[in-house]
Scaffold this motif. Structure first.
Motif, PDB file in Angstrom:
ATOM      1  N   VAL A  29       0.757  -1.346  -0.110  1.00 31.77           N
ATOM      2  CA  VAL A  29      -0.060   0.001  -0.213  1.00 31.77           C
ATOM      3  C   VAL A  29       0.922   1.161   0.205  1.00 31.77           C
ATOM      4  O   VAL A  29       1.651   1.248   0.834  1.00 31.77           O
ATOM      5  CB  VAL A  29      -1.163  -0.056   1.261  1.00 31.77           C
ATOM      6  CG1 VAL A  29      -1.797   1.192   1.419  1.00 31.77           C
ATOM      7  CG2 VAL A  29      -1.691  -1.251   0.983  1.00 31.77           C
ATOM      8  N   ASP A  30       0.645   2.103  -0.879  1.00 26.38           N
ATOM      9  CA  ASP A  30       1.370   3.539  -1.070  1.00 26.38           C
ATOM     10  C   ASP A  30       0.301   4.514  -0.631  1.00 26.38           C
ATOM     11  O   ASP A  30      -0.887   4.371  -0.887  1.00 26.38           O
ATOM     12  CB  ASP A  30       1.898   3.836  -2.417  1.00 26.38           C
ATOM     13  CG  ASP A  30       2.533   2.473  -3.136  1.00 26.38           C
ATOM     14  OD1 ASP A  30       3.268   1.785  -2.029  1.00 26.38           O
ATOM     15  OD2 ASP A  30       2.595   2.048  -4.278  1.00 26.38           O
ATOM     16  N   ILE A  31       0.856   5.623  -0.290  1.00 25.14           N
ATOM     17  CA  ILE A  31       0.126   6.940   0.291  1.00 25.14           C
ATOM     18  C   ILE A  31       0.537   7.965  -0.704  1.00 25.14           C
ATOM     19  O   ILE A  31       1.625   8.291  -0.968  1.00 25.14           O
ATOM     20  CB  ILE A  31       0.255   7.084   1.673  1.00 25.14           C
ATOM     21  CG1 ILE A  31      -0.833   8.109   2.230  1.00 25.14           C
ATOM     22  CG2 ILE A  31       1.853   7.595   2.104  1.00 25.14           C
ATOM     23  CD1 ILE A  31      -0.886   8.295   3.597  1.00 25.14           C
ATOM     24  N   ARG A  32      -0.463   8.614  -1.133  1.00 24.87           N
ATOM     25  CA  ARG A  32      -0.223   9.981  -2.169  1.00 24.87           C
ATOM     26  C   ARG A  32       0.613  10.850  -1.325  1.00 24.87           C
ATOM     27  O   ARG A  32       0.117  11.177  -0.123  1.00 24.87           O
ATOM     28  CB  ARG A  32      -1.648  10.365  -2.648  1.00 24.87           C
ATOM     29  CG  ARG A  32      -1.029  11.567  -3.611  1.00 24.87           C
ATOM     30  CD  ARG A  32      -2.225  12.148  -4.013  1.00 24.87           C
ATOM     31  NE  ARG A  32      -2.859  11.505  -5.189  1.00 24.87           N
ATOM     32  CZ  ARG A  32      -2.538  11.289  -6.656  1.00 24.87           C
ATOM     33  NH1 ARG A  32      -1.488  11.893  -6.996  1.00 24.87           N
ATOM     34  NH2 ARG A  32      -3.361  10.566  -7.453  1.00 24.87           N
ATOM     35  N   CYS A  33       1.370  11.544  -1.933  1.00 22.34           N
ATOM     36  CA  CYS A  33       2.205  12.470  -1.096  1.00 22.34           C
ATOM     37  C   CYS A  33       3.078  13.513  -1.989  1.00 22.34           C
ATOM     38  O   CYS A  33       3.168  13.251  -3.122  1.00 22.34           O
ATOM     39  CB  CYS A  33       3.399  11.713  -0.087  1.00 22.34           C
ATOM     40  SG  CYS A  33       4.723  11.001  -0.962  1.00 22.34           S
ATOM     41  N   SER A  34       3.668  14.736  -1.239  1.00 24.74           N
ATOM     42  CA  SER A  34       4.434  15.558  -2.323  1.00 24.74           C
ATOM     43  C   SER A  34       5.726  15.943  -1.493  1.00 24.74           C
ATOM     44  O   SER A  34       5.737  15.661  -0.351  1.00 24.74           O
ATOM     45  CB  SER A  34       3.617  16.626  -2.678  1.00 24.74           C
ATOM     46  OG  SER A  34       3.608  17.504  -1.330  1.00 24.74           O
ATOM     47  N   TRP A  35       6.834  16.039  -2.135  1.00 28.86           N
ATOM     48  CA  TRP A  35       8.036  16.433  -1.454  1.00 28.86           C
ATOM     49  C   TRP A  35       8.409  17.535  -2.399  1.00 28.86           C
ATOM     50  O   TRP A  35       8.848  17.644  -3.219  1.00 28.86           O
ATOM     51  CB  TRP A  35       9.105  15.352  -1.721  1.00 28.86           C
ATOM     52  CG  TRP A  35       9.048  14.174  -1.076  1.00 28.86           C
ATOM     53  CD1 TRP A  35       8.566  12.933  -1.522  1.00 28.86           C
ATOM     54  CD2 TRP A  35       9.868  13.806   0.241  1.00 28.86           C
ATOM     55  NE1 TRP A  35       8.758  11.899  -0.689  1.00 28.86           N
ATOM     56  CE2 TRP A  35       9.314  12.437   0.543  1.00 28.86           C
ATOM     57  CE3 TRP A  35      10.259  14.840   1.254  1.00 28.86           C
ATOM     58  CZ2 TRP A  35       9.844  11.800   1.839  1.00 28.86           C
ATOM     59  CZ3 TRP A  35      10.524  14.128   2.339  1.00 28.86           C
ATOM     60  CH2 TRP A  35      10.511  12.544   2.549  1.00 28.86           C
ATOM     61  N   THR A  36       8.168  18.947  -1.516  1.00 26.15           N
ATOM     62  CA  THR A  36       8.659  20.195  -1.978  1.00 26.15           C
ATOM     63  C   THR A  36       9.548  20.759  -1.137  1.00 26.15           C
ATOM     64  O   THR A  36       9.089  20.862   0.075  1.00 26.15           O
ATOM     65  CB  THR A  36       7.415  21.056  -2.402  1.00 26.15           C
ATOM     66  OG1 THR A  36       6.382  20.623  -1.538  1.00 26.15           O
ATOM     67  CG2 THR A  36       6.889  20.708  -3.811  1.00 26.15           C
ATOM     68  N   GLY A  37      10.816  21.122  -1.646  1.00 26.17           N
ATOM     69  CA  GLY A  37      11.551  21.757  -0.583  1.00 26.17           C
ATOM     70  C   GLY A  37      12.059  20.654   0.564  1.00 26.17           C
ATOM     71  O   GLY A  37      12.378  21.415   1.404  1.00 26.17           O
ATOM     72  N   GLY A  38      11.923  19.484   0.305  1.00 28.61           N
ATOM     73  CA  GLY A  38      12.310  18.365   1.331  1.00 28.61           C
ATOM     74  C   GLY A  38      11.495  18.216   2.222  1.00 28.61           C
ATOM     75  O   GLY A  38      11.720  17.742   3.449  1.00 28.61           O
ATOM     76  N   GLN A  39      10.378  18.950   2.119  1.00 31.06           N
ATOM     77  CA  GLN A  39       9.247  18.920   3.044  1.00 31.06           C
ATOM     78  C   GLN A  39       8.189  17.817   2.616  1.00 31.06           C
ATOM     79  O   GLN A  39       7.546  18.077   1.528  1.00 31.06           O
ATOM     80  CB  GLN A  39       8.621  20.272   2.965  1.00 31.06           C
ATOM     81  CG  GLN A  39       7.589  20.802   4.337  1.00 31.06           C
ATOM     82  CD  GLN A  39       8.366  20.354   5.707  1.00 31.06           C
ATOM     83  OE1 GLN A  39       9.509  20.137   5.896  1.00 31.06           O
ATOM     84  NE2 GLN A  39       7.257  19.955   6.628  1.00 31.06           N
TER      85      GLN A  39
END
Ligand code: DAH
Length: 357
Positions: free
Chosen positions: A262-272
């Motif tokens: 199972v994967d979860i939707r996410c974002s990595w912007t500026g290491g955050q």
């Protein structure tokens, strides 16, 4: 006699402490005191003189004695007042919290996960960290020649020379607790099992000891749909966001059929890292419908019962939620690290009261 009275009454009035007061008492009333000497003079007087001087002297004695007593209690009162002033305390002031150590992020996250699943009716199950190879592998449908045994990089316990039974292992996952919980409680069942697990591995994201939480839910008609709802509910609560999106990827585990990662939707912007939005996916756990052979091994009839299981890395979801970059630091017991990433010890996480605040 008037001179004497004046002298001693003045001295008593001026005495600053009990020591001084005692000196005055001795000087006046002691065996060699001035009043005692005067008493002795009575003997040399005529009866007429004595009739006048005797009562007057007694009156003087009484006067000095009571002046001493009055002064003594006045001094005691003053001392008490002074002490009360010095020990004064404003009990209406707000408390000053004293930080007595901190909760390790792993403990905090374990509490959070437990609180969330407790809310969904899951009890906590436990098993030993030194496990037999039957519980750790065979009962989970991983026979001796199965490649998963090698993949797990198992730590084996020593056997005495001549003892040819298979050695115990440091459990490589929390899945054996599924078997133990089924043996103890049968079906239906809803448990999670958080705890330590061990594998020979060491780099920035792996340590030889780490933590997993296992879940098992069995009933007559539990399906993948229930698994999906429970996981979404968990992720919303755990990551403290309103919306999460999960992706089920077909996978393979010996103890589940079908199996999904199972994967979860996410974002990595500026290491955050942001959970619930963005174009990235991050794997958070393995799961599936419990394999009939696993139910059978644990004494549960697969024709009557079915359900889901999953296993999730606690350290990993702690790193994700609290932005902790290096797993190895978790277990170095560096006080500065603990003070930075630790949690107040008495804030028990609850779903309604807030998990991490
Ligand atoms: N035991 C697996 C591991 O450590 C994780 C896992 C996968 C647990 C699927 C499960 C499951 O309960 O259904 O890699």
């Amino acid at each position: 006699m008037d001179d004497l009275r004046q002298k001693y009454l003045n001295a008593i009035a001026d005495a600053a402490d009990e020591g001084k007061l005692e000196e005055i008492r001795l000087a006046a009333m002691g065996k060699q005191g001035e009043v005692a000497l005067k008493m002795r003079e009575l003997g040399k007087m005529t009866p007429e003189e004595r009739q006048v001087a005797g009562p007057a002297l007694n009156a003087l004695k009484d006067e000095i004695t009571s002046a001493l007593a009055a002064k003594k209690s006045a001094l005691a009162d003053a001392a008490l007042d002074e002490r009360l002033r010095a020990e004064w305390l404003d009990v209406t002031l707000p408390g000053r919290p004293r930080r007595m150590g901190t909760l390790h992020p792993v403990s905090q996250v374990t509490e959070e996960v437990t609180a969330i699943f407790a809310d969904m009716g899951f009890a906590v199950a436990e098993g030993p960290q030194i496990e037999s190879d039957w519980y750790n592998f065979d009962a989970l449908n991983i026979p001796p020649e199965h490649p998963a045994r090698q993949e797990h990089d198992t730590f084996f316990m020593a056997r005495e020379a001549g003892d040819n039974r298979p050695p115990h292992v440091l459990r490589t996952h929390t899945s054996p607790v599924q078997i133990r919980a089924m043996q103890l409680h049968g079906a239906p069942i809803r448990v999670i099992a958080p705890g330590r697990v061990y594998r020979m591995d060491m780099d920035q994201t792996h340590t030889p000891m780490f933590h997993q939480v296992e879940a098992l839910a069995l009933d007559r008609d539990i399906s993948m749909a229930n698994l999906k709802w429970v996981l979404e509910e968990f992720c919303r609560a755990y990551f403290e966001v309103d919306q999460v999106e999960l992706r089920f990827r077909a996978s393979h585990f010996p103890f589940t059929e079908p199996s999904a990662e199972v994967d979860i939707r996410c974002s990595w912007t500026g290491g955050q890292l942001k959970i619930g939005e963005g174009d990235d996916w991050m794997e958070i756990l393995g799961s599936g419908m419990v394999h009939p052979k696993v139910l059978q091994a644990a004494g549960v009839d697969p024709n009557e019962w079915q359900g889901f299981a999953f296993g999730m890395g606690i350290d990993r979801i702690a790193m994700l939620k609290y932005g902790i970059p290096d797993l190895r630091a978790f277990f170095e017991s560096d006080l500065r690290w603990l003070r930075h990433y630790g949690f107040a010890a008495l804030d028990m996480p609850t779903v309604h009261g807030g998990l991490s605040r």
